[in-house]
Design a protein around this motif. Structure first.
Motif, short mmCIF file in Angstrom:
data_model
loop_
_atom_site.label_atom_id
_atom_site.label_comp_id
_atom_site.label_asym_id
_atom_site.label_seq_id
_atom_site.Cartn_x
_atom_site.Cartn_y
_atom_site.Cartn_z
N TYR A 72 0.83 -1.21 0.00
CA TYR A 72 0.00 0.00 0.00
C TYR A 72 0.86 1.26 0.00
CZ TYR A 72 -3.71 -3.24 1.16
OH TYR A 72 -4.59 -4.29 1.12
N THR A 73 0.57 2.18 -0.89
CA THR A 73 1.31 3.44 -0.95
C THR A 73 0.66 4.51 -0.08
OG1 THR A 73 0.07 4.09 -2.92
CG2 THR A 73 2.21 3.00 -3.26
N SER A 74 -0.57 4.32 0.31
CA SER A 74 -1.28 5.25 1.18
C SER A 74 -1.14 4.80 2.62
CB SER A 74 -2.77 5.29 0.79
OG SER A 74 -3.57 5.74 1.86
N LEU A 75 -0.72 5.71 3.49
CA LEU A 75 -0.58 5.39 4.90
C LEU A 75 -1.92 4.93 5.49
CD1 LEU A 75 1.61 6.80 7.53
CD2 LEU A 75 -0.81 6.92 8.02
N GLN A 76 -3.00 5.60 5.10
CA GLN A 76 -4.32 5.23 5.62
C GLN A 76 -4.69 3.80 5.24
OE1 GLN A 76 -3.52 8.01 3.89
NE2 GLN A 76 -4.95 9.66 4.30
N ASP A 77 -4.49 3.44 3.98
CA ASP A 77 -4.82 2.08 3.53
C ASP A 77 -3.95 1.04 4.21
OD1 ASP A 77 -6.74 3.18 1.85
OD2 ASP A 77 -5.44 3.11 0.07
N ALA A 78 -2.65 1.33 4.33
CA ALA A 78 -1.73 0.40 4.98
C ALA A 78 -2.11 0.21 6.45
CB ALA A 78 -0.30 0.90 4.85
#
Length: 180
Positions: free
Chosen positions: A10-16
Motif C-alpha cells: 500500500y502506498t497510502s498510509l491510511q490504507d496500509a
C-alpha cells in the motif's frame, strides 16, 4: 482483529494502517495532527507482542517522513492502577515529530544470504539513526562526561516482514538520506 495483512503493497498510509494496525483510526488521526497524509513521502510500519505479567501486550509503530521531519507514532498496551486498588488495561499512544536536521548519522545496512548457486538473496535490512538529542549524561571524572544521544533502530528481515517490507525500509532510508 485477526492476523494483520502485509502493509508494504500500500502506498497510502491510511490504507496500509487499515490492514496492518489494530488501531488504524487512532494512528491516522494522531499522525494527521502532525502532518497531512498527502505530504508523507515515505513510511514504514511494525508491530509486535511482549509478554507482560498481566498478559500479552501489543505494540504498534509507524515511522513516516515529509522530507523535513521524522514522524513516529507508537502505541503500547499497558495496565494502569485504579482508585479502588484494581487495574485496567489502557492503550498508550503518541505522535512525535523530530526535525531531520537533528539526525547526525544514518546507517542503512543490508545483509544478503549467499545461495548454493552463488546468487544472493536479501535477508535483512537495518536502519539506524543517531541524533543530537541528548537523553542522558554521566560524569566519569571531574573533566570527563559521557553524553548519550537518542538513536533509533528499525529492522526488517525474511522472518520479520518479508521481502516487500525490507524493500520499503530501504526506500524509507533512501528518502531520509536525500532529505537530510
Amino acid at each position: 482483529m485477526g492476523a494483520p495483512q502485509d502493509w508494504a503493497p500500500y502506498t497510502s498510509l491510511q490504507d496500509a494502517a487499515r490492514v496492518y494496525l489494530r488501531d488504524p483510526d487512532l494512528a491516522v488521526d494522531q499522525i494527521r495532527s502532525v502532518v497531512e497524509p498527502p505530504a508523507i513521502k515515505s513510511f514504514v510500519m511494525t508491530r509486535g507482542f511482549t509478554e507482560e505479567s498481566w498478559g500479552e501486550a501489543l505494540w504498534q509503530e509507524v515511522l513516516a517522513t515529509d522530507g523535513r521531519r521524522l514522524i513516529i507514532w507508537r502505541a503500547d498496551d499497558d495496565v494502569s492502577d485504579t482508585d479502588d486498588g484494581g487495574s485496567r488495561r489502557i492503550l498508550l499512544a503518541s505522535a512525535r515529530s523530530i526535525l531531520l536536521s537533528t539526525i547526525t548519522d544514518q546507517v542503512l545496512s543490508t545483509e544478503y544470504e549467499v545461495l548454493g548457486d552463488g546468487t544472493r538473496r536479501l535477508a535483512e535490512v537495518k536502519l539506524r539513526m543517531y541524533t543530537q538529542l541528548i537523553t542522558r549524561s554521566r560524569q566519569r571524572t571531574v573533566a570527563e562526561t559521557d553524553i548519550y544521544c537518542e538513536s533509533f533502530r528499525f529492522v526488517k528481515s525474511v522472518d520479520n516482514g518479508g521481502l516487500a517490507q525490507m524493500q520499503r525500509l530501504m526506500q524509507f532510508g533512501r528518502v531520509l538520506s536525500r532529505s537530510m
